[in-house]
Design a protein around this motif. Structure first.
Motif, PDB file in Angstrom:
ATOM      1  N   VAL A 151       0.839  -1.197   0.000  1.00 54.16           N
ATOM      2  CA  VAL A 151       0.000   0.000   0.000  1.00 54.16           C
ATOM      3  C   VAL A 151       0.875   1.248   0.000  1.00 54.16           C
ATOM      4  N   ASN A 152       0.306   2.332  -0.450  1.00 53.95           N
ATOM      5  CA  ASN A 152       0.979   3.629  -0.436  1.00 53.95           C
ATOM      6  C   ASN A 152       0.066   4.646   0.222  1.00 53.95           C
ATOM      7  N   MET A 153       0.654   5.561   0.969  1.00 51.06           N
ATOM      8  CA  MET A 153      -0.137   6.620   1.589  1.00 51.06           C
ATOM      9  C   MET A 153       0.771   7.788   1.928  1.00 51.06           C
ATOM     10  N   PRO A 154       0.217   8.981   2.040  1.00 55.43           N
ATOM     11  CA  PRO A 154       1.032  10.154   2.359  1.00 55.43           C
ATOM     12  C   PRO A 154       1.560  10.094   3.788  1.00 55.43           C
ATOM     13  N   LEU A 155       2.706  10.718   4.004  1.00 56.34           N
ATOM     14  CA  LEU A 155       3.317  10.780   5.328  1.00 56.34           C
ATOM     15  C   LEU A 155       2.861  12.055   6.033  1.00 56.34           C
ATOM     16  N   ILE A 156       2.386  11.894   7.262  1.00 59.14           N
ATOM     17  CA  ILE A 156       1.942  13.050   8.042  1.00 59.14           C
ATOM     18  C   ILE A 156       2.569  12.925   9.430  1.00 59.14           C
ATOM     19  N   TYR A 157       3.770  13.421   9.580  1.00 61.89           N
ATOM     20  CA  TYR A 157       4.418  13.359  10.883  1.00 61.89           C
ATOM     21  C   TYR A 157       3.728  14.331  11.828  1.00 61.89           C
ATOM     22  N   GLY A 158       3.416  13.824  13.010  1.00 64.36           N
ATOM     23  CA  GLY A 158       2.646  14.585  13.973  1.00 64.36           C
ATOM     24  C   GLY A 158       1.299  13.949  14.247  1.00 64.36           C
ATOM     25  N   GLU A 159       0.882  12.986  13.403  1.00 67.41           N
ATOM     26  CA  GLU A 159      -0.417  12.350  13.597  1.00 67.41           C
ATOM     27  C   GLU A 159      -0.359  11.183  14.574  1.00 67.41           C
ATOM     28  N   ARG A 160       0.821  10.771  14.990  1.00 68.22           N
ATOM     29  CA  ARG A 160       1.026   9.726  15.980  1.00 68.22           C
ATOM     30  C   ARG A 160       0.316   8.424  15.583  1.00 68.22           C
ATOM     31  N   GLU A 161      -0.501   7.840  16.500  1.00 64.75           N
ATOM     32  CA  GLU A 161      -1.103   6.527  16.234  1.00 64.75           C
ATOM     33  C   GLU A 161      -2.069   6.520  15.053  1.00 64.75           C
ATOM     34  N   THR A 162      -2.535   7.698  14.656  1.00 61.56           N
ATOM     35  CA  THR A 162      -3.457   7.765  13.519  1.00 61.56           C
ATOM     36  C   THR A 162      -2.824   7.218  12.248  1.00 61.56           C
ATOM     37  N   ALA A 163      -1.505   7.292  12.157  1.00 61.50           N
ATOM     38  CA  ALA A 163      -0.818   6.742  10.984  1.00 61.50           C
ATOM     39  C   ALA A 163      -1.060   5.240  10.874  1.00 61.50           C
ATOM     40  N   PHE A 164      -1.012   4.536  11.997  1.00 63.09           N
ATOM     41  CA  PHE A 164      -1.227   3.090  11.975  1.00 63.09           C
ATOM     42  C   PHE A 164      -2.684   2.762  11.657  1.00 63.09           C
ATOM     43  N   ILE A 165      -3.597   3.605  12.115  1.00 64.94           N
ATOM     44  CA  ILE A 165      -5.010   3.425  11.788  1.00 64.94           C
ATOM     45  C   ILE A 165      -5.218   3.614  10.285  1.00 64.94           C
ATOM     46  N   ARG A 166      -4.592   4.651   9.724  1.00 61.03           N
ATOM     47  CA  ARG A 166      -4.701   4.890   8.274  1.00 61.03           C
ATOM     48  C   ARG A 166      -4.142   3.712   7.491  1.00 61.03           C
ATOM     49  N   LEU A 167      -3.034   3.156   7.968  1.00 61.00           N
ATOM     50  CA  LEU A 167      -2.436   2.001   7.294  1.00 61.00           C
ATOM     51  C   LEU A 167      -3.432   0.855   7.218  1.00 61.00           C
ATOM     52  N   GLN A 168      -4.094   0.555   8.320  1.00 57.94           N
ATOM     53  CA  GLN A 168      -5.057  -0.549   8.336  1.00 57.94           C
ATOM     54  C   GLN A 168      -6.247  -0.261   7.416  1.00 57.94           C
ATOM     55  N   GLU A 169      -6.662   0.990   7.354  1.00 57.59           N
ATOM     56  CA  GLU A 169      -7.754   1.344   6.443  1.00 57.59           C
ATOM     57  C   GLU A 169      -7.340   1.142   4.988  1.00 57.59           C
ATOM     58  N   GLU A 170      -6.087   1.448   4.673  1.00 54.44           N
ATOM     59  CA  GLU A 170      -5.581   1.210   3.316  1.00 54.44           C
ATOM     60  C   GLU A 170      -5.502  -0.286   3.027  1.00 54.44           C
ATOM     61  N   ILE A 171      -5.096  -1.062   4.014  1.00 52.10           N
ATOM     62  CA  ILE A 171      -5.012  -2.516   3.832  1.00 52.10           C
ATOM     63  C   ILE A 171      -6.392  -3.091   3.518  1.00 52.10           C
ATOM     64  N   MET A 172      -7.414  -2.578   4.195  1.00 52.55           N
ATOM     65  CA  MET A 172      -8.776  -3.069   3.961  1.00 52.55           C
ATOM     66  C   MET A 172      -9.260  -2.798   2.546  1.00 52.55           C
ATOM     67  N   ARG A 173      -8.696  -1.803   1.895  1.00 54.32           N
ATOM     68  CA  ARG A 173      -9.112  -1.486   0.526  1.00 54.32           C
ATOM     69  C   ARG A 173      -8.651  -2.550  -0.465  1.00 54.32           C
ATOM     70  N   ILE A 174      -7.598  -3.290  -0.107  1.00 55.42           N
ATOM     71  CA  ILE A 174      -7.057  -4.284  -1.040  1.00 55.42           C
ATOM     72  C   ILE A 174      -7.152  -5.716  -0.517  1.00 55.42           C
ATOM     73  N   LEU A 175      -7.377  -5.883   0.790  1.00 59.27           N
ATOM     74  CA  LEU A 175      -7.456  -7.223   1.363  1.00 59.27           C
ATOM     75  C   LEU A 175      -8.772  -7.399   2.115  1.00 59.27           C
ATOM     76  N   ASP A 176      -9.479  -8.476   1.825  1.00 63.31           N
ATOM     77  CA  ASP A 176     -10.676  -8.831   2.584  1.00 63.31           C
ATOM     78  C   ASP A 176     -10.252  -9.873   3.609  1.00 63.31           C
ATOM     79  N   ASP A 177      -9.553  -9.421   4.632  1.00 63.95           N
ATOM     80  CA  ASP A 177      -8.879 -10.319   5.567  1.00 63.95           C
ATOM     81  C   ASP A 177      -9.276  -9.951   6.997  1.00 63.95           C
ATOM     82  N   HIS A 178     -10.154 -10.751   7.598  1.00 62.81           N
ATOM     83  CA  HIS A 178     -10.634 -10.471   8.945  1.00 62.81           C
ATOM     84  C   HIS A 178      -9.565 -10.635  10.008  1.00 62.81           C
ATOM     85  N   SER A 179      -8.447 -11.279   9.683  1.00 61.42           N
ATOM     86  CA  SER A 179      -7.399 -11.441  10.694  1.00 61.42           C
ATOM     87  C   SER A 179      -6.822 -10.088  11.111  1.00 61.42           C
TER      88      SER A 179
END
Length: 478
Positions: A205-233
């Motif tokens: 996955v690719n996404m913009p870098l936003i330093y200062g967003e702290r844990e929100t970056a990891f949340i955004r990563l998971q949201e991007e993963i959901m766009r390409i993977l239908d993986d309940h794990s």
């Protein structure tokens, strides 16, 4: 892409269609100072602590027939946020495209000490370990310790990464989202946001870098993963921190998820995972387990080797509508024994699990429902009795008495209809709830498709019962 000439020590830039053969360096940064892009274009490079590492890497690469090498400290202009973002989004591909990766372990002398290296604890080095097909480890004096191909079983034991992934024999897609997250669970990054950014390549996955967003970056990563993977794990994690609802706030939540694989014993829906402002929308089966809207949402995954035991997470129905839920008791999940479960009794539902955002203060806002006490959940015996429910009397009584929790629990089953009538009354549950002014019960039954025009023996409808008894709010609902 910029590369360093191993002979002249000059940095050269190449377009995507003209990139030559190159080696690449993997290392941990020296806190005393690394050589930057600006240093290499100035006169100060040789005075920096990290210069000897660059020099030795170039000499090694040149001896192996490489004119160019890529080194992250000096081949990226980190003063440009646009260039830094592009480089981080491209880094996995750059390590994958290198013909050889030199891994410098500055804190190791012998092969026996490899597993103790700081290199195995850093977030960025995870993709640097997996992406290159060929890798050679060097000690602090740049003496060769061995190739990844020869050490892969030991490296697998240190890291939990399967040998097939390390060797390149298996694609990353053969590992579930939870397994890939688990490889990073015990690794650290200097900046919180990099816990997410260093994993982009492992998920493609690719996404913009936003330093200062702290844990929100990891949340955004998971949201991007959901766009390409239908993986309940991706939801099979354990943590007391459930600020982000169904998503984890850190890879650390997956530390025990190394053996979780995708699995579905029964039919599933073709609808994809989607994200909205309210939360994550997904199709799954729900089992009511508690009288206050508590239930188990059955994920399409399980622990490897545990046949017919899917993982289920604890949730609570926020509005008693079977539509909007919140994940609770996130410090644990349940492995459901299918011998005590009849899938046909619990249909696939489209539900929304509430979204959340990690607060800027980083404090946990633990609600009273986040940790489930035993008195809030029915025992297995009690649930077993409900599972064998044949007489609809319980539904009618719950409606008449305004017992919202019991009625919700019964309606989670497919064989309990909203229009069922009890033996002790020829009245529907909706009419009983309307007569007694139980507004929440009326809404829940209507949400489940209860008929508003159903007439009893005396010809009265739920609406007429509400009017007769002066329950204006209930009359509006019905």
């Amino acid at each position: 892409m910029r590369l360093l000439d191993t002979g002249s020590f000059k940095i050269k830039e190449f377009t995507d269609d003209s990139i030559p053969r190159y080696a690449i360096l993997s290392h941990t940064w020296d806190e005393k100072g690394e050589v930057t892009f600006q240093d290499m274009n100035g006169t100060d490079a040789k005075n920096k602590n990290g210069y000897d590492k660059i020099k030795r890497c170039c000499l090694t690469a040149k001896a192996n027939g490489f004119q160019y090498v890529w080194i992250d400290t000096c081949c990226i202009d980190k003063t440009s946020s646009a260039e830094l973002s592009e480089a981080i989004n491209s880094m996995y591909r750059w390590y994958q495209g290198a013909e050889i990766c030199y891994t410098y372990l500055a804190d190791v002398q012998s092969k026996d000490e490899i597993q103790k290296s700081r290199w195995f604890t850093r977030g960025w080095t995870l993709q640097e370990l997996i992406a290159p097909l060929k890798m050679i480890f060097f000690n602090e004096e740049w003496k060769e310790l061995g190739e990844k191909a020869d050490l892969q079983q030991d490296v697998s034991d240190y890291t939990g990464i399967p040998v097939g992934i390390l060797s390149g024999k298996d694609d990353l897609e053969t590992s579930s989202a939870a397994q890939r997250m688990s490889w990073a669970a015990r690794r650290k990054t200097s900046r919180i946001e990099d816990q997410a950014y260093c994993l982009m390549g492992l998920f493609g996955v690719n996404m913009p870098l936003i330093y200062g967003e702290r844990e929100t970056a990891f949340i955004r990563l998971q949201e991007e993963i959901m766009r390409i993977l239908d993986d309940h794990s991706l939801f099979a994690w354990k943590s007391t921190d459930n600020r982000s609802g169904l998503l984890a706030t850190s890879p650390a939540a997956f530390k025990d998820s190394h053996d979780i694989v995708q699995f579905s014993l029964f039919d599933t829906s073709d609808n994809p995972l989607t994200v909205s402002s309210r939360g994550i929308h997904l199709d799954l089966r729900l089992i009511g387990t508690g009288h206050r809207g508590f239930g188990l949402a059955i994920l399409h995954c399980k622990k490897k080797g545990r046949e017919n035991k899917p993982i289920a997470i604890y949730v609570r129905d926020l509005l008693f509508t079977m539509q909007r839920f919140k994940r609770v008791h996130s410090k644990d999940f349940k492995q459901l024994d299918l011998r005590k479960f009849v899938p046909s009794q619990y249909p696939i539902r489209r539900i929304c699990v509430e979204a959340g955002r990690a607060t800027r203060t980083g404090k946990l806002n633990v609600e009273k429902w986040d940790n489930i006490s035993p008195d809030q959940i029915y025992s297995d015996d009690a649930l077993e009795n409900l599972k064998n429910f044949k007489d609809p009397t319980a539904l009618s009584r719950a409606a008449a008495e305004g017992n919202e929790g019991i009625l919700w629990l019964l309606l989670t089953r497919s064989d309990v209809g909203a229009d069922m009538k009890g033996k002790w009354s020829n009245r529907t549950s909706l009419s009983l709830a309307a007569e007694n002014g139980h507004e929440a019960i009326v809404k829940l039954l209507l949400n489940r498709g209860a008929a508003t025009e159903f007439k009893g023996e005396n010809g009265q409808t739920p609406l007429s019962w509400a009017v007769e008894n002066g329950h204006e709010a209930t009359r509006c609902c019905s």
